[in-house]
Design an enzyme around this catalytic site. Structure first.
Site, PDB file in Angstrom:
ATOM      1  N   GLY A 165       2.733   2.038  10.954  1.00 57.23           N
ATOM      2  CA  GLY A 165       3.702   3.118  10.855  1.00 57.23           C
ATOM      3  C   GLY A 165       4.422   3.433  12.146  1.00 57.23           C
ATOM      4  O   GLY A 165       5.093   4.461  12.251  1.00 57.23           O
ATOM      5  N   SER A 224       3.568  -2.440  10.282  1.00 59.73           N
ATOM      6  CA  SER A 224       5.022  -2.541  10.456  1.00 59.73           C
ATOM      7  C   SER A 224       5.586  -3.906  10.040  1.00 59.73           C
ATOM      8  O   SER A 224       6.495  -4.419  10.680  1.00 59.73           O
ATOM      9  CB  SER A 224       5.421  -2.192  11.895  1.00 59.73           C
ATOM     10  OG  SER A 224       5.042  -0.858  12.205  1.00 59.73           O
ATOM     11  N   GLY A 233       2.958  -1.195   4.314  1.00 61.32           N
ATOM     12  CA  GLY A 233       2.975   0.239   4.042  1.00 61.32           C
ATOM     13  C   GLY A 233       4.384   0.722   3.761  1.00 61.32           C
ATOM     14  O   GLY A 233       4.928   0.546   2.669  1.00 61.32           O
ATOM     15  N   GLY A 234       5.011   1.313   4.759  1.00 62.48           N
ATOM     16  CA  GLY A 234       6.324   1.949   4.586  1.00 62.48           C
ATOM     17  C   GLY A 234       7.352   1.076   3.880  1.00 62.48           C
ATOM     18  O   GLY A 234       8.074   1.549   2.981  1.00 62.48           O
ATOM     19  N   GLU A 270      -6.955   4.436   8.125  1.00 63.00           N
ATOM     20  CA  GLU A 270      -6.763   5.875   7.893  1.00 63.00           C
ATOM     21  C   GLU A 270      -8.036   6.476   7.302  1.00 63.00           C
ATOM     22  O   GLU A 270      -8.400   7.610   7.621  1.00 63.00           O
ATOM     23  CB  GLU A 270      -5.536   6.073   6.985  1.00 63.00           C
ATOM     24  CG  GLU A 270      -4.244   5.775   7.747  1.00 63.00           C
ATOM     25  CD  GLU A 270      -3.102   5.224   6.909  1.00 63.00           C
ATOM     26  OE1 GLU A 270      -3.135   5.325   5.670  1.00 63.00           O
ATOM     27  OE2 GLU A 270      -2.156   4.666   7.517  1.00 63.00           O
ATOM     28  N   ASN A 323       0.871  -1.174   0.000  1.00 62.28           N
ATOM     29  CA  ASN A 323       0.000   0.000   0.000  1.00 62.28           C
ATOM     30  C   ASN A 323       0.908   1.224   0.000  1.00 62.28           C
ATOM     31  O   ASN A 323       1.526   1.543   1.007  1.00 62.28           O
ATOM     32  CB  ASN A 323      -0.885  -0.038   1.256  1.00 62.28           C
ATOM     33  CG  ASN A 323      -1.719   1.219   1.419  1.00 62.28           C
ATOM     34  OD1 ASN A 323      -1.745   2.076   0.528  1.00 62.28           O
ATOM     35  ND2 ASN A 323      -2.395   1.325   2.552  1.00 62.28           N
ATOM     36  N   TRP A 324       0.981   1.870  -1.157  1.00 61.18           N
ATOM     37  CA  TRP A 324       1.914   3.003  -1.287  1.00 61.18           C
ATOM     38  C   TRP A 324       1.370   4.274  -0.633  1.00 61.18           C
ATOM     39  O   TRP A 324       2.034   5.297  -0.598  1.00 61.18           O
ATOM     40  CB  TRP A 324       2.242   3.252  -2.768  1.00 61.18           C
ATOM     41  CG  TRP A 324       3.040   2.147  -3.424  1.00 61.18           C
ATOM     42  CD1 TRP A 324       3.423   0.959  -2.842  1.00 61.18           C
ATOM     43  CD2 TRP A 324       3.533   2.099  -4.771  1.00 61.18           C
ATOM     44  NE1 TRP A 324       4.138   0.199  -3.753  1.00 61.18           N
ATOM     45  CE2 TRP A 324       4.219   0.872  -4.945  1.00 61.18           C
ATOM     46  CE3 TRP A 324       3.475   2.975  -5.859  1.00 61.18           C
ATOM     47  CZ2 TRP A 324       4.838   0.505  -6.155  1.00 61.18           C
ATOM     48  CZ3 TRP A 324       4.074   2.611  -7.064  1.00 61.18           C
ATOM     49  CH2 TRP A 324       4.756   1.396  -7.195  1.00 61.18           C
ATOM     50  N   LYS A 325       0.132   4.227  -0.163  1.00 58.53           N
ATOM     51  CA  LYS A 325      -0.516   5.379   0.495  1.00 58.53           C
ATOM     52  C   LYS A 325      -0.313   6.644  -0.347  1.00 58.53           C
ATOM     53  O   LYS A 325      -0.274   6.552  -1.574  1.00 58.53           O
ATOM     54  CB  LYS A 325       0.002   5.523   1.932  1.00 58.53           C
ATOM     55  CG  LYS A 325      -0.203   4.226   2.740  1.00 58.53           C
ATOM     56  CD  LYS A 325      -0.042   4.390   4.230  1.00 58.53           C
ATOM     57  CE  LYS A 325      -0.254   3.047   4.923  1.00 58.53           C
ATOM     58  NZ  LYS A 325      -0.164   3.133   6.378  1.00 58.53           N
ATOM     59  N   HIS A 378      -9.552   1.109   4.946  1.00 56.57           N
ATOM     60  CA  HIS A 378      -8.294   1.246   5.690  1.00 56.57           C
ATOM     61  C   HIS A 378      -8.532   2.101   6.937  1.00 56.57           C
ATOM     62  O   HIS A 378      -9.348   3.024   6.903  1.00 56.57           O
ATOM     63  CB  HIS A 378      -7.225   1.883   4.796  1.00 56.57           C
ATOM     64  CG  HIS A 378      -5.857   1.782   5.377  1.00 56.57           C
ATOM     65  ND1 HIS A 378      -5.421   2.630   6.361  1.00 56.57           N
ATOM     66  CD2 HIS A 378      -4.851   0.913   5.146  1.00 56.57           C
ATOM     67  CE1 HIS A 378      -4.181   2.280   6.695  1.00 56.57           C
ATOM     68  NE2 HIS A 378      -3.811   1.247   5.983  1.00 56.57           N
ATOM     69  N   GLU A 435      -5.226  -5.122  10.487  1.00 54.95           N
ATOM     70  CA  GLU A 435      -4.174  -4.148  10.735  1.00 54.95           C
ATOM     71  C   GLU A 435      -4.457  -3.439  12.055  1.00 54.95           C
ATOM     72  O   GLU A 435      -5.256  -2.482  12.090  1.00 54.95           O
ATOM     73  CB  GLU A 435      -4.135  -3.104   9.616  1.00 54.95           C
ATOM     74  CG  GLU A 435      -3.881  -3.672   8.237  1.00 54.95           C
ATOM     75  CD  GLU A 435      -3.349  -2.604   7.287  1.00 54.95           C
ATOM     76  OE1 GLU A 435      -2.233  -2.799   6.778  1.00 54.95           O
ATOM     77  OE2 GLU A 435      -4.006  -1.578   7.088  1.00 54.95           O
TER      78      GLU A 435
HETATM   79  P1  13P Z   1       3.116   0.220   7.764  1.00 57.77           P
HETATM   80  O1  13P Z   1       3.629  -1.037   7.111  1.00 57.77           O
HETATM   81  O2  13P Z   1       3.845   1.447   7.323  1.00 57.77           O
HETATM   82  O3  13P Z   1       3.013   0.066   9.248  1.00 57.77           O
HETATM   83  O4  13P Z   1       1.617   0.425   7.221  1.00 57.77           O
HETATM   84  C1  13P Z   1       0.726  -0.634   7.289  1.00 57.77           C
HETATM   85  C2  13P Z   1      -0.494  -0.257   6.528  1.00 57.77           C
HETATM   86  O5  13P Z   1      -1.259   0.594   6.939  1.00 57.77           O
HETATM   87  C3  13P Z   1      -0.738  -0.940   5.243  1.00 57.77           C
HETATM   88  O6  13P Z   1      -2.018  -0.691   4.766  1.00 57.77           O
END
Ligand code: 13P
Length: 248
Positions: A172, A211, A232-233, A97, A9-11, A95, A166
């Site tokens: 994050g 993470s 994510g990251g 977020e 997920n490149w957000k 998600h 998640e």
């Molecule tokens: P991180 O891997 O940066 O913790 O993010 C997880 C995430 O929200 C994937 O959708």
């Protein structure tokens, strides 16, 4: 046997040229993918078609959001058909977020999941508890409530849905649920899926997210009810994501 699904997920990261550079580097780092897994990247809307048009072998494409109508006066929104048109096969919905920042409800997420399925794509439905909910002992109740609410009316399509567990406190933050804690929640989610849709629950892939990195992915993927990762990251660096996709 459930085919594991590793998704990045490149957000809200990467311009079009940066996204193209990332998919090119990822394809170079991951020219072949083992047959027991699928690998997908989910760029921003602006970069989706450019990334989809690059050579990428078996790396699939997903979107990070969708609006549950086919067309019309919905300023700023993107329909399922528009995503299909550019080669998307997956859509992340609900998600944490989006639940937190854009007040998305379980009912709205269920509408999105239905629209994604109707368009022939696979919804990746996200669920997860906050730190406060975990500390007050409500994690499982919250997560199972989200599962039931976000899949309302979809019991007949259950096998075509992906769930991403998640925990919000792990996103994050560098904090990861232990593999054992994650497995416990995944098993509880699968039990809830059985209640909703019976035997189809055995076919539902349940990803872990929060993470996920090269140094914890192997242990997470070894758990019986963890069927992939939503990253994510660590998905923003080609070599790191390739290492995650090549988990043992
Ligand atoms: P991180 O891997 O940066 O913790 O993010 C997880 C995430 O929200 C994937 O959708």
């Amino acid at each position: 046997m459930r085919t594991k699904l590793i998704a990045g997920n490149w957000k809200m990261h990467k311009t079009v040229s940066e996204a193209v550079a990332l998919i090119d580097a990822l394809y170079a780092a991951l020219p072949t993918i083992a047959s027991d897994r699928e690998v997908v990247v989910c760029p921003t809307f602006t970069a989706l078609s450019a990334v989809a048009a690059r050579p990428r072998g078996a790396i699939g494409i997903g979107a990070q959001n969708v609006y549950p109508e086919s067309h019309g006066a919905y300023t700023g929104e993107i329909s399922p058909a528009m995503l299909v048109d550019i080669g998307c096969r997956y859509v992340i919905i609900g998600h944490s977020e989006r639940r937190a920042l854009f007040s998305e409800s379980d009912a709205f997420i269920a509408k999105k999941a239905a629209a994604v399925l109707a368009a022939g794509m696979t919804p990746i439905v996200c669920v997860g508890e906050t730190k406060q909910e975990r500390e007050s002992g409500r994690a499982e109740a919250v997560v199972l409530g989200q599962v039931a609410g976000s899949l309302a009316g979809l019991q007949d399509r259950l096998a075509d849905v992906v769930i991403a567990y998640e925990p919000v406190w792990a996103i994050g933050t560098g904090l990861t649920a232990t593999a054992a804690d994650a497995q416990t929640m995944h098993a509880a989610i699968r039990a809830e899926l059985r209640r909703i849709g019976g035997a189809a629950a055995e076919r539902v892939r349940i990803q872990y997210g929060g993470s996920v990195k090269a140094d914890n992915v192997d242990e997470l993927m070894a758990q019986p009810d963890i069927d992939g990762a939503l990253v994510g990251g660590a998905a923003l660096v080609a070599e790191g994501f390739a290492r995650i996709a090549n988990y043992r």
